[in-house]
Scaffold this motif. Structure first.
Motif, PDB file in Angstrom:
ATOM      1  N   LEU A  35      -3.481  -8.835   6.564  1.00 18.74           N
ATOM      2  CA  LEU A  35      -3.561  -7.903   5.546  1.00 18.74           C
ATOM      3  C   LEU A  35      -4.496  -8.114   4.382  1.00 18.74           C
ATOM      4  O   LEU A  35      -5.019  -7.171   4.020  1.00 18.74           O
ATOM      5  N   GLU A  36      -5.123  -9.287   4.523  1.00 15.82           N
ATOM      6  CA  GLU A  36      -6.411  -9.547   3.470  1.00 15.82           C
ATOM      7  C   GLU A  36      -7.472  -8.628   3.954  1.00 15.82           C
ATOM      8  O   GLU A  36      -8.288  -8.053   3.163  1.00 15.82           O
ATOM      9  N   PRO A  62      -6.375  -5.630  -0.120  1.00 16.55           N
ATOM     10  CA  PRO A  62      -5.305  -5.138  -0.866  1.00 16.55           C
ATOM     11  C   PRO A  62      -5.559  -4.512  -2.160  1.00 16.55           C
ATOM     12  O   PRO A  62      -4.990  -3.870  -2.720  1.00 16.55           O
ATOM     13  N   LYS A  63      -6.459  -5.416  -2.925  1.00 13.85           N
ATOM     14  CA  LYS A  63      -6.515  -4.997  -4.433  1.00 13.85           C
ATOM     15  C   LYS A  63      -7.249  -3.543  -4.468  1.00 13.85           C
ATOM     16  O   LYS A  63      -7.285  -3.125  -5.644  1.00 13.85           O
ATOM     17  N   CYS A  96      -6.156  -1.066  -2.417  1.00 13.05           N
ATOM     18  CA  CYS A  96      -5.563  -0.068  -1.915  1.00 13.05           C
ATOM     19  C   CYS A  96      -4.336   0.264  -2.794  1.00 13.05           C
ATOM     20  O   CYS A  96      -3.944  -0.526  -3.728  1.00 13.05           O
ATOM     21  N   LEU A 100       1.159   0.160   0.354  1.00 15.11           N
ATOM     22  CA  LEU A 100       1.293  -0.569   1.701  1.00 15.11           C
ATOM     23  C   LEU A 100       2.836  -0.114   2.412  1.00 15.11           C
ATOM     24  O   LEU A 100       4.057  -0.286   1.703  1.00 15.11           O
ATOM     25  N   GLY A 139       2.489  -8.748   1.572  1.00 13.00           N
ATOM     26  CA  GLY A 139       1.596  -7.464   0.573  1.00 13.00           C
ATOM     27  C   GLY A 139       1.806  -7.525  -0.816  1.00 13.00           C
ATOM     28  O   GLY A 139       0.703  -7.672  -1.425  1.00 13.00           O
ATOM     29  N   PHE A 179      -1.248  -5.668  -3.178  1.00 10.03           N
ATOM     30  CA  PHE A 179      -1.004  -4.242  -3.044  1.00 10.03           C
ATOM     31  C   PHE A 179      -0.389  -3.644  -4.333  1.00 10.03           C
ATOM     32  O   PHE A 179       0.628  -4.307  -4.782  1.00 10.03           O
ATOM     33  N   VAL A 234       4.575  -1.369  -2.598  1.00  4.18           N
ATOM     34  CA  VAL A 234       4.994  -1.640  -1.232  1.00  4.18           C
ATOM     35  C   VAL A 234       6.077  -1.016  -0.996  1.00  4.18           C
ATOM     36  O   VAL A 234       7.250  -1.006  -1.932  1.00  4.18           O
TER      37      VAL A 234
END
Length: 225
Positions: free
Chosen positions: A58-59, A63-64, A66, A69, A86, A91, A94
């Motif tokens: 996931l990293e 994520p920051k 995006c 998720l 997530g 994220f 989610v």
């Protein structure tokens, strides 16, 4: 927007295709390489090969940066774990998909409030369609952080006025059904056992609202949006 999917099933493929056509950036994480090869022929997006419930996978999606998720594998437990991981990685939002209603209360306790149960969503849509109601009408006006939620009034709240409910912040009761008849709420409204009371609230207040009325697994008439 930058949107990540865990799982490359039919729902992911259809949703991703719509988002790509609308100009959004899409990343799909899938453990089966054959699925990635198949979808890469039709979808103009990025793919990551691996288990989407693993933090290091996931990293890689950053994520920051995006927006959403979506956890849409065929396994409820994997979706829940991927959602939790997530969220911990940053994220912004989610959304998880589960098929077993028994997991709904667990998701709520874990803070996974954006939970989709396909059978319930489709069931409501079909029931509305059969009743001559346009289910899409509501989706055009309930946007952003607004949510609708309905509860069945039990003996604990029967006889109370609306201003006695001590509702969570950013929450308002807007109408209710009594004996299958529609009523708008006002300051003099008194609740009766069996009433279906409908609230509009900010999404951040939804968890507290559900907890207050102890209706995590609410009946299928609850119109969440």
């Amino acid at each position: 927007m930058r949107i990540v999917f865990v799982g490359a099933g039919e729902l992911t493929a259809y949703t991703a295709n719509l988002l790509i056509k609308r100009g959004h950036e899409v990343i799909i994480i899938e453990a089966q390489k054959s699925k990635i090869e198949e979808l890469s022929e039709t979808l103009d997006c990025s793919f990551l090969h691996g288990d989407g419930s693993r933090p290091h996978i996931l990293e890689e999606a950053d994520p920051k940066h995006c927006d959403i998720l979506f956890c849409l594998t065929d396994n409820d437990q994997n979706n829940i774990i991927a959602g939790l991981v997530g969220r911990s990685l940053g994220f912004k939002r989610v959304v998880i998909n589960i098929h077993d209603h028994d997991f709904e209360s667990i998701c709520l306790e874990l803070g996974l409030e954006d939970t989709i149960i396909p059978s319930r969503t489709i069931g409501r849509f079909l029931a509305d369609m059969a009743s001559g109601v346009d289910p899409l009408e509501l989706s055009t006006v309930i946007e952003g952080e607004a949510r609708l939620y309905a509860v069945s009034i039990d003996e604990d709240y029967a006889g109370k006025a609306l201003d006695e409910l001590e509702l969570p912040k950013k929450t308002r009761a807007i109408f209710y059904y009594r004996d299958d008849k529609f009523h708008l709420t006002d300051k003099d409204s008194k609740l009766e056992q069996g009433d279906k009371l409908v609230f509009i609230c900010h999404m951040e207040s939804l968890k507290a609202l559900k907890k207050k009325f102890n209706q995590v697994a609410n009946d299928e008439k609850s119109p969440e949006a």
